[in-house]
Write an enzyme that holds these catalytic residues in place. Structure first.
Site, PDB file in Angstrom:
ATOM      1  N   GLU A  83      19.535 -95.751  -5.713  1.00 46.66           N
ATOM      2  CA  GLU A  83      20.139 -94.570  -6.311  1.00 46.66           C
ATOM      3  C   GLU A  83      19.137 -93.424  -6.360  1.00 46.66           C
ATOM      4  OE1 GLU A  83      22.490 -93.150 -10.375  1.00 46.66           O
ATOM      5  OE2 GLU A  83      21.177 -94.901 -10.478  1.00 46.66           O
ATOM      6  N   ASP A 137      30.926 -92.642 -12.396  1.00 43.51           N
ATOM      7  CA  ASP A 137      30.022 -93.083 -13.462  1.00 43.51           C
ATOM      8  C   ASP A 137      30.683 -92.750 -14.796  1.00 43.51           C
ATOM      9  OD1 ASP A 137      28.025 -93.612 -15.270  1.00 43.51           O
ATOM     10  OD2 ASP A 137      26.478 -92.456 -14.228  1.00 43.51           O
ATOM     11  N   GLU A 141      23.094-100.555 -16.600  1.00 40.19           N
ATOM     12  CA  GLU A 141      22.123 -99.501 -16.852  1.00 40.19           C
ATOM     13  C   GLU A 141      21.546 -99.580 -18.261  1.00 40.19           C
ATOM     14  OE1 GLU A 141      22.371 -94.653 -17.519  1.00 40.19           O
ATOM     15  OE2 GLU A 141      23.695 -95.603 -16.055  1.00 40.19           O
ATOM     16  N   ASP A 196      17.753-100.607 -15.274  1.00 42.85           N
ATOM     17  CA  ASP A 196      16.759 -99.538 -15.177  1.00 42.85           C
ATOM     18  C   ASP A 196      15.405-100.163 -15.491  1.00 42.85           C
ATOM     19  OD1 ASP A 196      14.956 -97.357 -16.018  1.00 42.85           O
ATOM     20  OD2 ASP A 196      16.723 -96.102 -15.750  1.00 42.85           O
ATOM     21  N   GLU A 237      31.732 -97.514 -12.542  1.00 47.81           N
ATOM     22  CA  GLU A 237      30.451 -97.889 -13.142  1.00 47.81           C
ATOM     23  C   GLU A 237      30.436 -97.713 -14.647  1.00 47.81           C
ATOM     24  OE1 GLU A 237      25.958 -96.028 -13.026  1.00 47.81           O
ATOM     25  OE2 GLU A 237      26.940 -96.504 -11.129  1.00 47.81           O
ATOM     26  N   HIS A 251      19.145 -98.614 -11.663  1.00 46.75           N
ATOM     27  CA  HIS A 251      19.502 -97.270 -12.099  1.00 46.75           C
ATOM     28  C   HIS A 251      18.301 -96.345 -11.954  1.00 46.75           C
ATOM     29  CE1 HIS A 251      19.466 -94.216 -15.436  1.00 46.75           C
ATOM     30  NE2 HIS A 251      20.608 -93.910 -14.845  1.00 46.75           N
TER      31      HIS A 251
END
Length: 392
Positions: A338, A214, A268, A291, A240, A318
């Site tokens: 996740e 990430d 995200e 998200d 990511e 996310h």
């Protein structure tokens, strides 16, 4: 079926954990020398809180119907978002039927477009939208995943995000996503440390366990491409959010130049169907990661997912705990979910939004059956004080 009209909308703020999961105490892995766009400045390199990642706090939105039923949701945005909800968005809900979800979303978005479109304003819209879905589920006596069309699998499977993928494997997760600790400003030594950390984790978890990086918007195209190729030797599954969320052209080139078999993921910090349309039409990534508390809420995530499904792109939201679980379980192009490891040492499974939510489900051995309780199935912890900074 006639539903009671909406009586009132309220917006609260709270500090310390909750939806603003970066608002943690000292020594938490989530604030330990993680590469960011601010890492180019040495004074902001060690801690993300040092440059203000946790300044906003959590936003809590409540929507009360005339019969006293209350739907609620949490996201980030704090006091500025609370002002937007109370002073602007509430007018589009009060006195209206709660099942007018599409119309309410449309009016919230286009009435704020001249100062919104993304970021804080869309966070506020997302919070209102999720609270509306929670209210509708409670009024109908059904979980939100029923309202979304019903589950397509019996349980969810999870990968874990945290500093210890090796511990995540022992806890039953299918993969572990590590924060990238060193960005371009730390030069070749930083690159070497990144790869050494990956190599160490690969030795610990074996060949078949997923490992991902990430990068939290911290890299440039050259660095990201080099990192991807160096990491390929150790079986990195995906890289990511390597670049700025506005750099669609960079993501396009990164995806084209990444090693064969390595996935490029992002989204995200993207918002609305229009932002994700850019990512999809420009072939920027293999997986999009909206998200649901930031992209426009459940109403908008449905549209985003449909765009991705038509292009064969997976949607792996996310974080966002129960708000994404109810969605993922209903979509074939969301095959896993996740889970953010919010224990300070990433060594045990704890609720993501603790201490704010009660009955927040967590995976056991990397799996979870989404609850069938009405709405999103969670309640607010009465021991956590809420502050309502504005009224209308």
């Amino acid at each position: 079926m006639a539903f009671p009209l909406i009586r009132h909308v309220r917006a609260f703020v709270v500090r310390g954990g909750g939806a603003d999961y970066h608002d943690q105490g000292e020594g938490h892995w989530i604030d330990d020398h993680i590469a960011t766009p601010m890492s180019r400045y040495p004074e902001y390199r060690q801690s993300r809180q040092s440059f203000g990642i946790n300044v906003l706090g959590t936003l809590v939105v409540e929507i009360e119907a005339m019969d006293g039923t209350i739907g609620f949701a949490v996201t980030t945005g704090g006091e500025p978002a609370a002002y937007i909800v109370e002073k602007h968005l509430a007018r589009f809900l009060e006195g209206r039927a709660p099942n007018e979800i599409e119309k309410i979303w449309d009016q919230m978005y286009f009435s704020t477009q001249y100062y919104g479109r993304k970021g804080l304003v869309v966070n506020a819209i997302s919070g209102v939208d999720l609270a509306l879905w929670d209210l509708m589920g409670k009024l109908r006596g059904e979980p939100v995943h029923h309202l979304l069309g019903g589950a397509v699998r019996d349980e969810l499977t999870f990968y874990a995000t945290g500093a210890r993928p090796d511990l995540a494997k022992s806890l039953g997760f299918i993969g572990g996503k590590m924060p990238l600790h060193h960005g371009p400003a730390e030069g070749e030594e930083g690159m070497r440390k990144n790869i050494e950390e990956l190599a160490t984790m690969r030795d610990r978890v074996g060949e078949d366990f997923w490992l991902m990086f990430d990068c939290w918007m911290s890299l440039d195209l050259n660095y990201a491409t080099r990192l991807a190729h160096k990491a390929h030797e150790y079986g990195l599954k995906w890289i990511e959010e390597a670049l700025s969320p506005d750099d669609y052209w960079g993501y396009r080139d990164l995806k084209a130049n990444a090693p064969k078999g390595m996935l490029v993921t992002t989204g995200e910090h993207e918002a609305t169907r229009w932002g994700f349309r850019m990512l999809l039409e420009m072939d920027c990534c293999d997986i999009i990661q909206p998200d649901v508390g930031w992209c426009g809420g459940m109403t908008e995530l449905i549209k985003i997912s449909a765009l991705a499904d038509a292009r064969g792109v997976m949607v792996i939201p996310h974080g966002s705990s129960v708000y994404s679980y109810h969605f993922v379980v209903t979509r074939h192009n969301s095959p896993f979910a996740e889970f953010l490891m919010m224990a300070p040492k990433a060594d045990k499974v704890v609720p993501m939004f603790q201490p704010l939510l009660m009955r927040e489900p967590v995976p056991v051995n990397g799996r979870l059956k989404v609850p069938d309780t009405p709405g999103f199935g969670v309640t607010l912890n009465p021991d956590v004080p809420l502050h309502r900074p504005y009224t209308h």
